[in-house]
Scaffold this motif. Structure first.
Motif, mmCIF file in Angstrom:
data_model
loop_
_atom_site.group_PDB
_atom_site.id
_atom_site.type_symbol
_atom_site.label_atom_id
_atom_site.label_comp_id
_atom_site.label_asym_id
_atom_site.label_seq_id
_atom_site.Cartn_x
_atom_site.Cartn_y
_atom_site.Cartn_z
ATOM 1 N N MET A 1 0.878 -1.096 0.016
ATOM 2 C CA MET A 1 0.109 -0.106 -0.024
ATOM 3 C C MET A 1 0.634 1.301 0.006
ATOM 4 S SD MET A 1 -3.227 -0.673 -0.289
ATOM 5 C CE MET A 1 -3.620 1.179 -0.123
ATOM 6 N N ASP A 2 1.975 1.093 0.821
ATOM 7 C CA ASP A 2 2.720 2.508 0.769
ATOM 8 C C ASP A 2 3.502 2.886 -0.520
ATOM 9 O OD1 ASP A 2 4.434 0.312 1.220
ATOM 10 O OD2 ASP A 2 5.864 1.359 2.269
ATOM 11 N N ILE A 3 3.763 1.894 -1.207
ATOM 12 C CA ILE A 3 4.578 1.959 -2.557
ATOM 13 C C ILE A 3 3.138 2.393 -3.556
ATOM 14 C CG2 ILE A 3 5.472 0.840 -4.544
ATOM 15 C CD1 ILE A 3 7.088 -0.875 -2.585
ATOM 16 N N LEU A 4 2.213 1.788 -3.462
ATOM 17 C CA LEU A 4 1.006 2.363 -4.238
ATOM 18 C C LEU A 4 0.594 3.697 -4.009
ATOM 19 C CD1 LEU A 4 -0.989 1.417 -6.442
ATOM 20 C CD2 LEU A 4 -2.522 0.461 -4.528
ATOM 21 N N ARG A 5 0.536 4.120 -2.881
ATOM 22 C CA ARG A 5 0.123 5.374 -2.512
ATOM 23 C C ARG A 5 1.222 6.313 -3.120
ATOM 24 N NH1 ARG A 5 -0.947 3.501 2.723
ATOM 25 N NH2 ARG A 5 -3.403 2.859 3.173
ATOM 26 N N GLU A 6 2.380 6.129 -3.015
ATOM 27 C CA GLU A 6 3.546 7.023 -3.544
ATOM 28 C C GLU A 6 3.431 7.218 -5.017
ATOM 29 O OE1 GLU A 6 8.300 6.960 -3.597
ATOM 30 O OE2 GLU A 6 7.465 5.976 -1.990
ATOM 31 N N GLY B 1 1.692 10.301 -9.814
ATOM 32 C CA GLY B 1 1.207 10.065 -11.118
ATOM 33 C C GLY B 1 1.516 8.979 -11.897
ATOM 34 N N LEU B 2 2.142 7.966 -11.209
ATOM 35 C CA LEU B 2 2.525 6.639 -11.892
ATOM 36 C C LEU B 2 1.491 5.743 -12.145
ATOM 37 C CD1 LEU B 2 6.203 6.314 -10.588
ATOM 38 C CD2 LEU B 2 5.526 6.900 -12.848
ATOM 39 N N GLU C 1 -8.131 4.617 -11.318
ATOM 40 C CA GLU C 1 -8.792 3.401 -11.949
ATOM 41 C C GLU C 1 -7.891 2.097 -11.594
ATOM 42 O OE1 GLU C 1 -7.662 5.504 -15.621
ATOM 43 O OE2 GLU C 1 -8.423 6.047 -13.610
ATOM 44 N N LEU C 2 -6.408 2.098 -11.921
ATOM 45 C CA LEU C 2 -5.610 1.112 -11.750
ATOM 46 C C LEU C 2 -5.760 0.581 -10.323
ATOM 47 C CD1 LEU C 2 -3.990 -1.119 -12.793
ATOM 48 C CD2 LEU C 2 -2.012 0.595 -12.781
#
Length: 233
Positions: free
Chosen positions: A158-163, A168-169, A173-174
């Motif tokens: 979750m932390d990498i996804l939030r970052e 903007g990476l 929707e993804l």
């Protein structure tokens, strides 16, 4: 001892085998058939049967070629319908209805993914050794005892996804799709903590995201949590 191998794992392609010294099983067939033959050392004749979790191409790309090669494929009716599979080598697998082929007894289990009737598989050989294969599922509702090998999705944290979202990476929707179809590091940890790992010899972390994961960190944290040997597919 069960030997589990990963030849491709992730959003591009998935291909694995399980072997107990008697019967070799192909699990997923997401590479083109020529590549499957190559990575298996052209040993399709050694494959007794194949298991397919769901219809997405990164898992099912070569299924029709595998059938043409004379290998029986076991998967759900939803997957069969989605891929338009037919013929006497296509076998319907239903969740919680086990079947036996060669030295393996296979228990299909329902998964939580954005595909028609996805499955996970609990496999046991004649020695009582057990392998759990669970990928492309954001949650596993079952609890297990006496597992020897675990191959489980650990797609993102979750932390990498939030970052990645903040920079903007990753589009919103993804993110929503990931949360509803793939297993996070955090959920993977909770699953492992909830199960009896006393007999586990090896944990495979499979189907890891290219951009939302850190393989070294995931391996380190899962090893610290479980005290087990961890392999990144």
């Amino acid at each position: 001892m069960i030997t589990f191998n990963a030849y491709a794992s992730g959003s591009n392609a998935n291909l694995y085998t399980a072997y107990d010294g008697q019967t070799k099983v192909l699990v997923e067939m997401g590479l083109p058939i020529k590549e499957i033959k190559k990575v298996l050392g052209f040993g399709l004749s050694e494959i007794s049967f194949a298991l397919l979790t769901h219809s997405h191409a990164d898992h099912s790309r070569a299924v029709k070629d595998i059938l043409k090669a004379g290998i029986d494929v076991y998967t759900s009716q939803g997957t069969i319908d989605a891929l338009g599979l037919s013929g006497h080598r296509v076998h319907v697998s239903q969740a919680k209805k086990q079947f036996t082929i060669g030295s393996w007894t296979v228990m299909p289990l329902d998964s939580q993914h954005d595909a028609p009737e996805p499955l996970s598989f609990l496999m046991a050989n004649q020695k009582g050794e057990r392998l759990l294969f669970a990928t492309d599922t954001f949650y596993i509702k079952y609890r297990f005892k006496r597992l020897d090998v675990i191959a489980v999705e650990c797609n993102y944290s979750m932390d990498i996804l939030r970052e990645n979202m903040a920079t903007g990476l990753v589009a919103p929707e993804l993110k929503n799709r990931l949360l509803k179809s793939h297993m996070s590091l955090e959920t993977c940890k909770e699953f492992l903590k909830a199960n009896d790992l006393s007999r586990v010899q090896e944990i495979w972390l499979i189907h890891m995201s290219d951009g939302n994961a850190d393989a070294d960190r995931f391996k380190r944290e899962i090893q610290a949590l479980t005290g087990k040997f961890v392999t990144i597919a």
